[in-house]
Design a protein around this motif. Structure first.
Motif, PDB file in Angstrom:
ATOM      1  N   ARG A 160       0.834  -1.206   0.000  1.00  0.00           N
ATOM      2  CA  ARG A 160       0.000   0.000   0.000  1.00  0.00           C
ATOM      3  C   ARG A 160       0.867   1.254   0.000  1.00  0.00           C
ATOM      4  O   ARG A 160       0.589   2.208  -0.729  1.00  0.00           O
ATOM      5  N   ALA A 163       2.304   1.620  -3.496  1.00  0.00           N
ATOM      6  CA  ALA A 163       1.295   2.008  -4.480  1.00  0.00           C
ATOM      7  C   ALA A 163       0.922   3.467  -4.342  1.00  0.00           C
ATOM      8  O   ALA A 163       0.707   4.171  -5.339  1.00  0.00           O
ATOM      9  N   PHE A 211      -8.441  -0.260  -6.267  1.00  0.00           N
ATOM     10  CA  PHE A 211      -7.491  -1.369  -6.214  1.00  0.00           C
ATOM     11  C   PHE A 211      -6.074  -0.900  -6.498  1.00  0.00           C
ATOM     12  O   PHE A 211      -5.109  -1.434  -5.946  1.00  0.00           O
ATOM     13  N   SER A 212      -5.899   0.108  -7.351  1.00  0.00           N
ATOM     14  CA  SER A 212      -4.548   0.610  -7.611  1.00  0.00           C
ATOM     15  C   SER A 212      -4.000   1.366  -6.406  1.00  0.00           C
ATOM     16  O   SER A 212      -2.788   1.395  -6.183  1.00  0.00           O
ATOM     17  N   PRO A 215      -3.763  -1.984  -2.946  1.00  0.00           N
ATOM     18  CA  PRO A 215      -3.531  -3.232  -3.695  1.00  0.00           C
ATOM     19  C   PRO A 215      -3.583  -4.470  -2.796  1.00  0.00           C
ATOM     20  O   PRO A 215      -2.599  -5.186  -2.609  1.00  0.00           O
ATOM     21  N   LEU A 220      -9.405  -4.647  -3.888  1.00  0.00           N
ATOM     22  CA  LEU A 220      -9.953  -5.264  -5.093  1.00  0.00           C
ATOM     23  C   LEU A 220     -11.458  -5.433  -4.986  1.00  0.00           C
ATOM     24  O   LEU A 220     -12.202  -5.144  -5.934  1.00  0.00           O
TER      25      LEU A 220
END
Length: 232
Positions: A160, A163, A211-212, A215, A220
């Motif tokens: 996380r 991301a 989700f991006s 992650p 999701l």
């Protein structure tokens, strides 16, 4: 490398989680020490034996506890996503009274902030660049940060953090908003109401979604729910 932070309401001050309570209540409850020691003692088996007090602090922030950290990111798109996240969850966006929406993105020069704090202007690594540990400086009070706030970058231990390109400001003076003493190194950009639909389209085209940003399986599931589930 500027820092960015998105607010879904532009009136919110730049205060860390611990700073969003009355100062008298904070002092009376000693809530920072209580949260730290309870998290450390009850979650010790999940943290690992080698975790030091900075690791504990970052884990507390990561899992949603109020700390003296304020989240930032080095990517504008991530900050924009957080500014618009409450509105992205509403499928009937055209029906929302646009005039009421005042999201914004803050932009911070971390080097200038640290220069103002009379520190090395480089973004600090708390594990190597501070005199003491988090526990010594803020729980025991035997060391001092020596500044109201410092821009820091921790090791990216979790997917996380990677991301979101997570960085932080670490606040010694909890109850004074960052914008009140940061001078020229901070800017706020309010999103005009007529730009919000285009901003949301930009995020879709850029592939920035739940989700991006998160992650994991929870991220999701939230992403798929927003894409395919209209009855909940």
């Amino acid at each position: 490398m500027p820092f960015f932070r998105g607010h879904s309401d532009g009136s919110w001050p730049l205060l860390s989680g611990l700073g969003r309570q009355a100062p008298d209540a904070f002092k009376k409850q000693d809530i920072e020490s209580i949260l730290y020691y309870d998290f450390l003692s009850l979650g010790g088996g999940l943290l690992g034996r080698s975790a030091d007090s900075w690791d504990v602090l970052f884990a507390m922030q990561h899992h949603g506890l109020p700390t003296r950290l304020l989240d930032w990111t080095t990517t504008f798109a991530s900050a924009l996503y957080f500014a618009l996240r409450p509105y992205l969850a509403l499928r009937s966006f055209p029906d929302i009274p646009i005039a009421k929406l005042r999201p914004c993105v803050w932009m911070l020069d971390p080097f200038e902030l640290n220069r103002l704090a009379k520190r090395d202007p480089a973004v600090a690594n708390p594990y190597t660049d501070f005199e003491g540990t988090y526990q010594e400086a803020f729980i025991e009070g035997t060391k001092s940060l020596g500044a109201r706030a410092v821009a820091i970058i921790p090791p990216q231990h979790s997917p996380r953090q990677s991301a979101q390109r997570s960085v932080f400001t670490l606040h010694d003076d909890l109850f004074v908003p960052l914008e009140s003493f940061s001078g020229e190194c901070l800017r706020k950009f309010e999103l005009p109401p007529d730009s919000l639909s285009d901003a949301m389209s930009f995020l879709t085209l850029a592939g920035v979604h739940e989700f991006s940003i998160f992650p994991d399986l929870d991220g999701l599931a939230r992403h798929l729910k927003s894409e395919h589930v209209s009855w909940m």
